[in-house]
Design a protein around this motif. Structure first.
Motif, PDB file in Angstrom:
ATOM      1  N   MET A  49       0.631  -1.529   0.001  1.00 42.43           N
ATOM      2  CA  MET A  49       0.220  -0.244  -0.172  1.00 42.43           C
ATOM      3  C   MET A  49       0.506   1.119   0.149  1.00 42.43           C
ATOM      4  O   MET A  49       0.217   1.798  -0.009  1.00 42.43           O
ATOM      5  CB  MET A  49      -1.059   0.374   1.100  1.00 42.43           C
ATOM      6  N   GLY A  50       2.046   0.812   0.217  1.00 39.50           N
ATOM      7  CA  GLY A  50       3.097   2.466   0.084  1.00 39.50           C
ATOM      8  C   GLY A  50       3.054   3.277   1.355  1.00 39.50           C
ATOM      9  O   GLY A  50       3.838   4.202   1.862  1.00 39.50           O
ATOM     10  N   HIS A  51       2.504   2.353   2.509  1.00 42.12           N
ATOM     11  CA  HIS A  51       2.750   3.274   3.971  1.00 42.12           C
ATOM     12  C   HIS A  51       4.437   2.917   4.214  1.00 42.12           C
ATOM     13  O   HIS A  51       5.167   4.331   4.916  1.00 42.12           O
ATOM     14  CB  HIS A  51       1.345   2.618   5.022  1.00 42.12           C
ATOM     15  N   ASN A 139      -0.435  -2.313 -10.980  1.00 47.93           N
ATOM     16  CA  ASN A 139      -1.681  -1.425 -10.812  1.00 47.93           C
ATOM     17  C   ASN A 139      -2.819  -1.741 -12.169  1.00 47.93           C
ATOM     18  O   ASN A 139      -3.489  -3.741 -12.738  1.00 47.93           O
ATOM     19  CB  ASN A 139      -1.299   0.197 -11.397  1.00 47.93           C
TER      20      ASN A 139
ATOM     21  N   LYS B   5       6.470   2.647  -9.665  1.00 50.41           N
ATOM     22  CA  LYS B   5       5.276   2.490  -9.072  1.00 50.41           C
ATOM     23  C   LYS B   5       3.790   3.939  -8.648  1.00 50.41           C
ATOM     24  O   LYS B   5       2.921   3.442  -9.120  1.00 50.41           O
ATOM     25  CB  LYS B   5       5.248   1.932  -7.383  1.00 50.41           C
ATOM     26  N   ASP B   7       1.743   5.073 -10.811  1.00 50.02           N
ATOM     27  CA  ASP B   7       0.762   5.824 -11.481  1.00 50.02           C
ATOM     28  C   ASP B   7      -0.538   4.581 -10.452  1.00 50.02           C
ATOM     29  O   ASP B   7      -1.315   4.725 -10.974  1.00 50.02           O
ATOM     30  CB  ASP B   7       1.378   4.830 -13.514  1.00 50.02           C
ATOM     31  N   ALA B   8       0.076   3.716  -9.373  1.00 53.00           N
ATOM     32  CA  ALA B   8      -0.966   3.582  -8.966  1.00 53.00           C
ATOM     33  C   ALA B   8      -2.068   4.594  -8.464  1.00 53.00           C
ATOM     34  O   ALA B   8      -3.041   4.850  -7.544  1.00 53.00           O
ATOM     35  CB  ALA B   8      -0.713   2.497  -7.827  1.00 53.00           C
ATOM     36  N   ASN B  73      -2.797   7.259   4.012  1.00 53.77           N
ATOM     37  CA  ASN B  73      -1.180   6.785   4.006  1.00 53.77           C
ATOM     38  C   ASN B  73      -0.358   6.200   2.489  1.00 53.77           C
ATOM     39  O   ASN B  73       0.487   5.919   2.246  1.00 53.77           O
ATOM     40  CB  ASN B  73      -0.542   5.814   4.841  1.00 53.77           C
ATOM     41  N   ASP B  74      -2.599   5.953   1.915  1.00 52.25           N
ATOM     42  CA  ASP B  74      -1.870   5.509   0.708  1.00 52.25           C
ATOM     43  C   ASP B  74      -0.463   5.819  -0.339  1.00 52.25           C
ATOM     44  O   ASP B  74      -0.856   6.735  -0.690  1.00 52.25           O
ATOM     45  CB  ASP B  74      -2.982   4.882  -0.035  1.00 52.25           C
ATOM     46  N   GLY B  75       0.610   4.731  -0.402  1.00 51.19           N
ATOM     47  CA  GLY B  75       1.490   5.653  -1.999  1.00 51.19           C
ATOM     48  C   GLY B  75       2.218   6.761  -1.357  1.00 51.19           C
ATOM     49  O   GLY B  75       2.977   6.635  -1.968  1.00 51.19           O
ATOM     50  N   VAL B  76       2.710   6.732   0.172  1.00 52.22           N
ATOM     51  CA  VAL B  76       3.604   7.214   0.615  1.00 52.22           C
ATOM     52  C   VAL B  76       4.226   7.584   0.058  1.00 52.22           C
ATOM     53  O   VAL B  76       5.459   8.635  -0.238  1.00 52.22           O
ATOM     54  CB  VAL B  76       3.094   7.931   2.190  1.00 52.22           C
ATOM     55  N   TRP B  77       5.152   5.917   0.240  1.00 50.38           N
ATOM     56  CA  TRP B  77       6.470   5.777  -0.184  1.00 50.38           C
ATOM     57  C   TRP B  77       6.972   5.100  -2.195  1.00 50.38           C
ATOM     58  O   TRP B  77       7.611   4.944  -2.308  1.00 50.38           O
ATOM     59  CB  TRP B  77       6.787   4.808   0.518  1.00 50.38           C
ATOM     60  N   PHE B  78       5.655   6.255  -2.540  1.00 56.78           N
ATOM     61  CA  PHE B  78       5.544   5.973  -3.833  1.00 56.78           C
ATOM     62  C   PHE B  78       5.486   7.152  -3.991  1.00 56.78           C
ATOM     63  O   PHE B  78       6.535   7.188  -5.759  1.00 56.78           O
ATOM     64  CB  PHE B  78       5.088   4.970  -4.533  1.00 56.78           C
TER      65      PHE B  78
END
Ligand SMILES: Cc1cc2nc3c(=O)[nH]c(=O)nc-3n(C[C@H](O)[C@H](O)[C@H](O)COP(=O)(O)OP(=O)(O)OC[C@H]3O[C@@H](n4cnc5c(N)ncnc54)[C@H](O)[C@@H]3O)c2cc1C
Ligand code: SF4
Ligand code: SF4
Lengths: 432, 521
Positions: A49-51, A139, B5, B7-8, B73-78
């Motif tokens: 989820m990219g957290h 994606n 990543k 583009d998610a 926090n979705d995608g914070v590290w992307f």
């Protein structure tokens, strides 16, 4: 007796190693084929989820292990020879031990569904599963729909993960309501609605019949048992529970059932061989607990206990009151003591739900003695220590309901619901 | 590659429009910077600031109000900007350059020197400054306005992001209020009432406000009769009375994440960068050294400054050089002795360095005083010390690095590594405060969300997974660790001092006999 070898670098193996180090100077080796360093399996979802990044899920920095003289070996154990106290590794080498601890955790269940080994079909347990998911569902363009089979804690986490990347999800749940083998009716139904509010296509009382392949051996669709409906998809997540990861033990003299059989001292039938965590199966269940408990806290507590035994202070595994927690999308869940999906004989439930449909609570108690036996809360945090004390003191349910605010653990300034809950409780008593 | 990543995490059309609106607003400011002469400055200034604010508001409404309440926090590290990607570095470079120009080359912003009219960016802000205080803008007015707008607009965003969390909302309203009122408007109005008074942000205490005891400042206050005297007394009372009481009751959060302007910016505009602060043990080591060195520096510098302008003769004024230096030494010694007698065993890693620093200052001052070198050192060096502090700490550390490096070092690197105020409050928080973050028994699953979101770089999980409360001098009580914890493990609270620090080996939930056996110390 000073060469300790632990198979598995999960929470149980690592907790054990840390505590042995605190108590002694023994040589400790941890073997794992999954990752070089211990990471928190429970945080796998947050990476996708990219957290967080993978390194953030590692509770100890890499220097920790050398500093504490815990040797790490990245290898797969193929067989155990208990007569010679030796392990055979997949790279052909052998490793001797004085004491062996098996802490190999679980693996996802597969029930022999046609197509269950196709590309794009995966469980969600190991780091490798996550890497695999990243390949097949980076994606919503590559993965136009995902189907999740099995409505438990890992299933709903997987649904949340895919949802975070806007990938449409169909969620097949065998039961008539989400996780209703564990959750009482009111709670389970509230979660059903919450899942749907997140635009997840939840299908209750629905079984998987087969998974179909395209010409490249990749998943193309699933077929539903009840209706025969075919749902096109690019990823299938199999999350219908887990079972002990012990195939490599089967060829040894160590006694196994569904898991590795252990007594209350976490000892197997072979001297100097122990098992802890998800892969251990108690000969007899402890209290109301299940013989195999695949939860984080159990692995940790077994590690804490077994360290004493390994360091010559033999000790029985005696867990305290049951507790657990989880999060269903945005709703946090905590439980202390026992609240069964359906009250047992001579037990009953008090249930309260907030009108916003994201908070509720169920209190279980004995209808004859009024003894409080457990509580589930959703959307309200509770203090572990307070409930642990009340359970030990065998408080009655009236006491608990009247003192509920003492157990509240929500952040400061949060709205409190104790008064509302209490009046609902009193009302229920009057009408009952 | 983190860039592969994102583009998610697409943004909607509405968000693109909002982004464009904000950028046009910034563009107007940029054009002004490059000396475009706008015909009607008032209109263009309103337009620029309005577009930036409205852009941020629409963007955040679309980002948060279209989703259910919860952790976002979705995608914070992307995302490139929040994970030290290309955009992160770019924003870092732009911010840093802005600070360098602001502090060292204000003429490039269009500051009119020697009474000349302002040009460029600063002149664009003249109408607003005229409106508030009847004088033309300075570079500090421009900075103050932009700073305030940033806290208000991003504060709004933050409130939406945490709309399920009242602690976060109330705290954010508080920093927005203090920035707008105390840091921005009140000083302007004070100037209107009495234009000889030095700029004074009432909530900014020494040593954060390191110039309050400078000679020009003190004489500025004193030459203004009762108001001035009241203000400087207020300054002294906040440091020695109000702050210790509030910190005792609530922890340093009452200041750092509820009132302070530096904290305010970090919590609002800096929120997207909080996860970037390093949680490594090595970073903590650097922090302990650096922050206490800055503290020592600021104490010595201020003492030296005050020393130089006090007199010798007690007939002129009771506070002579001799009395002053003895008071400083006496006060520091009492604090030091108190800690060593009552709190020796609780020092822990974080305040040990503070105690060492304190001791070093005392020794330094005593030796100098009794060897008679104070005179010499302070006279020659006070000015140099003061200007070195102003440049290296006041400007470069707190501004250029502290804020300019948000996208690289995380949002609180100044608060964490440099702020002497934070060091003092933290020292007290560790030793003498009711505040702690309570860990909920055995519920932690070691997931790491808490540590990841801690802007102060505290490895919260390290404590939580041991069932130990978090009592760290650097914790600013922002409460985000508690908010993001998926298992409800952390609670910020003020409670009795007993049992606040509770290291454990065996966690709640296991065999009670084992817990008793192993945990007893
Ligand atoms: C996605 C997810 C979320 C979860 N969330 C929660 C939660 O919120 N709360 C909770 O209580 N529980 C949760 N769990 C369950 C919890 O993570 C497990 O109970 C726990 O991790 C088990 O720990 P363990 O040490 O027994 O085994 P594991 O963590 O499984 O570690 C075993 C290790 O041994 C390795 N291994 C196995 N066989 C061999 C071999 N032959 N040779 C070498 N190495 C081998 C494995 O690869 C693995 O690395 C979750 C599980 C998953 C998958
Ligand atoms: S420990 Fe928690 S409350 Fe303290 S600064 Fe870090 S995130 Fe904020
Ligand atoms: S305290 Fe909460 S957020 Fe931190 S590691 Fe434990 S479970 Fe995760």
């Amino acid at each position: 007796m000073n060469n300790i070898v632990i198979i598995g670098n999960g929470i149980s193996g690592v907790t054990l190693a840390r505590h042995i180090r605190k108590l002694s100077d023994k040589k400790i080796t941890i073997i794992s084929a999954e990752t070089d360093y211990f990471f928190s399996r429970t945080a796998l979802m947050y990476i996708y989820m990219g957290h967080m990044k993978f390194e953030h899920t590692q509770p100890y920095e890499n220097w920790f292990w050398e500093k504490n003289r815990i040797e790490l070996l990245n290898a797969y154990v193929e067989a155990i020879d208990t007569d010679n106290k030796s392990l055979r590794l997949a790279n052909g080498s052998h490793l001797n031990y004085d004491k062996l601890i098996i802490a190999t955790g679980s693996k996802p269940n597969k029930f022999g569904w046609p197509g269950q080994d196709l590309k794009g079909v995966m469980g969600m347990y190991h780091k490798q599963d996550l890497d695999n998911l990243e390949v097949h569902a980076p994606n919503k363009e590559v993965c136009k729909r995902a189907v999740i089979v099995g409505g438990g804690l890992i299933g709903i986490e997987l649904a949340e993960m895919l949802n975070s990347r806007s990938i449409p999800v169909t969620f097949l749940v065998r039961e008539s309501s989400f996780w209703n083998g564990v959750l009482p009716e009111g709670e389970s139904q509230m979660i059903n609605r919450h899942i749907k509010n997140h635009h997840i296509d939840l299908r209750l009382s629905t079984n998987l019949k087969e998974i179909k392949s395209d010409e490249n051996g990749k998943v193309k669709s699933v077929v539903i048992e009840e209706t025969g409906e075919e749902i096109p998809c690019n990823v299938v997540g199999l999350t219908a529970g887990v079972s002990p990861n012990i195939d490599f033990v089967k060829s040894s003299k160590i006694e196994t059932g569904r898991g590795i059989k252990v007594n209350r001292f976490l000892e197997t039938n072979i001297p100097d061989v122990y098992a802890i965590g998800d892969c251990a199966e108690q000969h007899e269940a402890i209290g109301n607990r299940r013989p195999i408990e695949a939860v984080w806290y159990t692995g940790r507590m077994m590690g804490e206990t077994l360290a004493q035994t390994i360091c010559d202070k033999r000790r029985e595994y005696k867990p305290g009151h049951w507790f657990n927690s989880a999060k269903f999308l945005d709703i946090e869940y905590q439980t202390y003591g026992w609240v069964w999906a359906k009250p047992k004989e001579n037990e009953t439930h008090f249930h309260w739900k907030h009108e916003d449909d994201t908070k509720c609570l169920t209190v279980g108690y004995n209808k004859d003695t009024n003894e409080f036996i457990g509580i589930n809360t959703f959307g309200i945090r509770m203090r572990h220590e307070t409930f642990d004390t009340w359970l030990t003191e065998k408080r009655d349910v009236d006491y608990v309901m009247n003192h509920l605010s003492e157990a509240n653990f929500d952040p400061e300034f949060y709205k409190h619901y104790e008064a509302e809950i209490l009046s609902a409780y009193n009302k229920q008593l009057q009408t009952a | 590659m983190s860039l592969a990543k994102p583009d998610a995490i697409n943004i909607t059309t509405k968000q693109k429009v909002a982004l464009a609106t904000g950028i046009v607003g910034l563009l107007i400011l940029a054009l002004a910077l490059f000396n475009t002469n706008f015909p009607n400055q008032g209109v263009f200034l309103t337009l620029a600031l309005g577009m930036v604010s409205i852009g941020t508001i629409i963007y955040s409404r679309e980002a948060y109000l279209t989703k259910l309440e919860g952790i976002k926090n979705d995608g914070v590290w992307f995302k490139s900007i929040s994970s030290r990607g290309v955009w992160g570095w770019l924003v870092g470079v732009i911010l840093t350059s802005f600070y360098i120009v602001l502090y060292f080359y204000p003429q490039y912003l269009g500051l009119g020197v020697d009474g000349a009219a302002n040009t460029g960016l600063i002149s664009l802000f003249d109408p607003l400054s005229q409106l508030l205080s009847g004088r033309n803008a300075s570079q500090w007015f421009v900075y103050g306005t932009l700073y305030t707008i940033a806290i208000l607009a991003f504060g709004y965003k933050f409130i939406l992001k945490y709309r399920h969390n009242r602690y976060q909302q109330i705290r954010t309203i508080s920093v927005m209020f203090f920035q707008l009122g105390f840091a921005f408007l009140i000083p302007e109005f004070m100037y209107v009432m009495n234009n000889d008074l030095p700029y004074y942000d009432l909530k900014s205490m020494w040593p954060l406000n390191y110039y309050i005891f400078d000679e020009w400042s003190v004489s500025g206050f004193l030459s203004n009769g009762n108001i001035g005297l009241a203000l400087i007394l207020f300054g002294i009372i906040t440091i020695f009375v109000i702050s210790p009481i509030l910190t005792y009751k609530f922890g340093k959060r009452w200041y750092c994440s509820w009132v302070c302007g530096c904290g305010g910016l970090a919590e609002t505009a800096g929120d997207s960068f909080r996860q970037l602060s390093s949680k490594k043990m090595s970073a903590w080591k650097i922090e302990r050294w650096l922050i206490h060195l800055v503290l020592v520096f600021s104490v010595v510098m201020t003492t030296a400054m005050v020393y130089t302008y006090l007199g010798y003769d007690s007939n002129d004024f009771w506070l002579t050089k001799g009395v002053f230096i003895s008071l400083v030494i006496g006060f520091l010694t009492i604090v030091f002795a108190g800690i060593m007698i009552f709190k020796r065993h609780e020092l822990g890693k974080d305040v040990k360095y503070g105690a060492i620093g304190l001791f070093a200052v005392i020794i330094l001052l005593v030796t100098m005083h009794f060897t008679g070198t104070t005179e010499h050192v302070f006279y020659v060096k006070a000015g140099a010390l003061r200007s070195a502090y102003g440049i290296y700490i006041g400007s470069i550390f707190s501004g250029v690095i502290g804020t300019g490096f948000y996208p690289i070092l995380g949002s609180r690197s100044w608060c964490r590594f440099g702020c002497p105020m934070a060091a003092i409050l933290g020292f007290q928080q560790r030793l003498f405060s009711k505040f702690r973050i309570t860990t909920n028994g055995g519920q932690c699953i070691s997931c790491g969300n808490c540590s990841n979101s801690c802007e102060m770089g505290i490895d919260v999980r390290h404590y939580a997974q041991k069932g130990e409360n978090i009592v760290r001098s650097s914790c600013v009580g922002c409460g985000i660790c508690s908010a993001v914890c998926p298992r409800g493990v952390l609670k910020l609270e003020n409670d009795s001092m007993n049992g606040r620090i509770n290291p454990t080996e065996i966690l709640l939930g296991n065999d009670v006999d084992l817990m008793e056996l192993v945990n007893e110390k």
